[in-house]
Motif scaffolding. Structure first.
Motif, PDB file in Angstrom:
ATOM      1  N   UNK A   1       0.815  -1.215   0.000  1.00  0.00           N
ATOM      2  CA  UNK A   1       0.000   0.000   0.000  1.00  0.00           C
ATOM      3  C   UNK A   1       0.850   1.267   0.000  1.00  0.00           C
ATOM      4  N   UNK A   2       1.780   1.398   0.931  1.00  0.00           N
ATOM      5  CA  UNK A   2       2.602   2.619   1.008  1.00  0.00           C
ATOM      6  C   UNK A   2       3.413   2.819  -0.268  1.00  0.00           C
ATOM      7  N   UNK A   3       4.102   1.795  -0.795  1.00  0.00           N
ATOM      8  CA  UNK A   3       4.811   1.991  -2.062  1.00  0.00           C
ATOM      9  C   UNK A   3       3.883   2.376  -3.209  1.00  0.00           C
ATOM     10  N   UNK A   4       2.696   1.792  -3.256  1.00  0.00           N
ATOM     11  CA  UNK A   4       1.751   2.113  -4.330  1.00  0.00           C
ATOM     12  C   UNK A   4       1.316   3.565  -4.266  1.00  0.00           C
ATOM     13  N   UNK A   5       1.001   4.042  -3.079  1.00  0.00           N
ATOM     14  CA  UNK A   5       0.578   5.437  -2.911  1.00  0.00           C
ATOM     15  C   UNK A   5       1.737   6.372  -3.253  1.00  0.00           C
ATOM     16  N   UNK A   6       2.940   6.035  -2.816  1.00  0.00           N
ATOM     17  CA  UNK A   6       4.115   6.858  -3.106  1.00  0.00           C
ATOM     18  C   UNK A   6       4.363   6.956  -4.602  1.00  0.00           C
TER      19      UNK A   6
ATOM     20  N   UNK B   1       5.257  -2.802   5.694  1.00  0.00           N
ATOM     21  CA  UNK B   1       6.145  -2.264   4.664  1.00  0.00           C
ATOM     22  C   UNK B   1       7.602  -2.311   5.118  1.00  0.00           C
ATOM     23  N   UNK B   2       7.861  -1.916   6.352  1.00  0.00           N
ATOM     24  CA  UNK B   2       9.237  -1.940   6.854  1.00  0.00           C
ATOM     25  C   UNK B   2       9.781  -3.367   6.899  1.00  0.00           C
ATOM     26  N   UNK B   3       8.936  -4.310   7.255  1.00  0.00           N
ATOM     27  CA  UNK B   3       9.386  -5.694   7.368  1.00  0.00           C
ATOM     28  C   UNK B   3       9.480  -6.423   6.031  1.00  0.00           C
ATOM     29  N   UNK B   4       8.912  -5.855   4.996  1.00  0.00           N
ATOM     30  CA  UNK B   4       8.986  -6.462   3.667  1.00  0.00           C
ATOM     31  C   UNK B   4      10.363  -6.155   3.071  1.00  0.00           C
ATOM     32  N   UNK B   5      11.174  -7.173   2.792  1.00  0.00           N
ATOM     33  CA  UNK B   5      12.537  -6.922   2.292  1.00  0.00           C
ATOM     34  C   UNK B   5      12.580  -6.227   0.930  1.00  0.00           C
ATOM     35  N   UNK B   6      11.485  -6.231   0.187  1.00  0.00           N
ATOM     36  CA  UNK B   6      11.460  -5.521  -1.092  1.00  0.00           C
ATOM     37  C   UNK B   6      11.411  -4.015  -0.904  1.00  0.00           C
ATOM     38  N   UNK B   7      10.823  -3.570   0.197  1.00  0.00           N
ATOM     39  CA  UNK B   7      10.571  -2.144   0.380  1.00  0.00           C
ATOM     40  C   UNK B   7      11.386  -1.506   1.506  1.00  0.00           C
TER      41      UNK B   7
END
Length: 104
Positions: free
Chosen positions: A28-33, A77-83
């Protein structure tokens, strides 16, 4: 019309992505960004659609204004290694990390 389709294409793509059965909260956060960055970018093809882009940008910012402060989204989001913390605004990432440390 082609410019309008080009502007709305990321909205369609992201809507399909977050509506899928395997959608993740960390997206969600990467998509909005990404949407905000795309709408902020000015190109030569923007002639005639600047108002539409500004309206869409205001709507995205209004609807997702608290997404970076929502624990569900910022922790995932922080815990996702992609982001990790790459898609957070300037002041939000340190606050999210601090909140995550306090959750232990």
């Amino acid at each position: 019309m082609e410019t309008t389709v080009a502007i709305l294409a990321p909205f369609e793509e992201l809507t399909k992505k977050v509506s899928s059965y395997d959608a993740l909260a960390s997206d969600v956060i990467p998509a909005v960004t990404v949407l905000v960055r795309l709408l902020n970018r000015e190109t030569d093809e923007d002639h005639g659609v600047k108002t539409m882009k500004a309206t869409l940008l205001a709507a995205v910012k209004k609807r997702f204004s608290d997404v970076e402060t929502n624990p569900l989204y910022f922790i995932s989001t922080i815990l996702d290694p992609r982001y990790k913390d790459r898609f957070f605004s300037n002041n939000t990432a340190p606050e999210a990390k601090l909140h995550l440390k306090q959750e232990r």
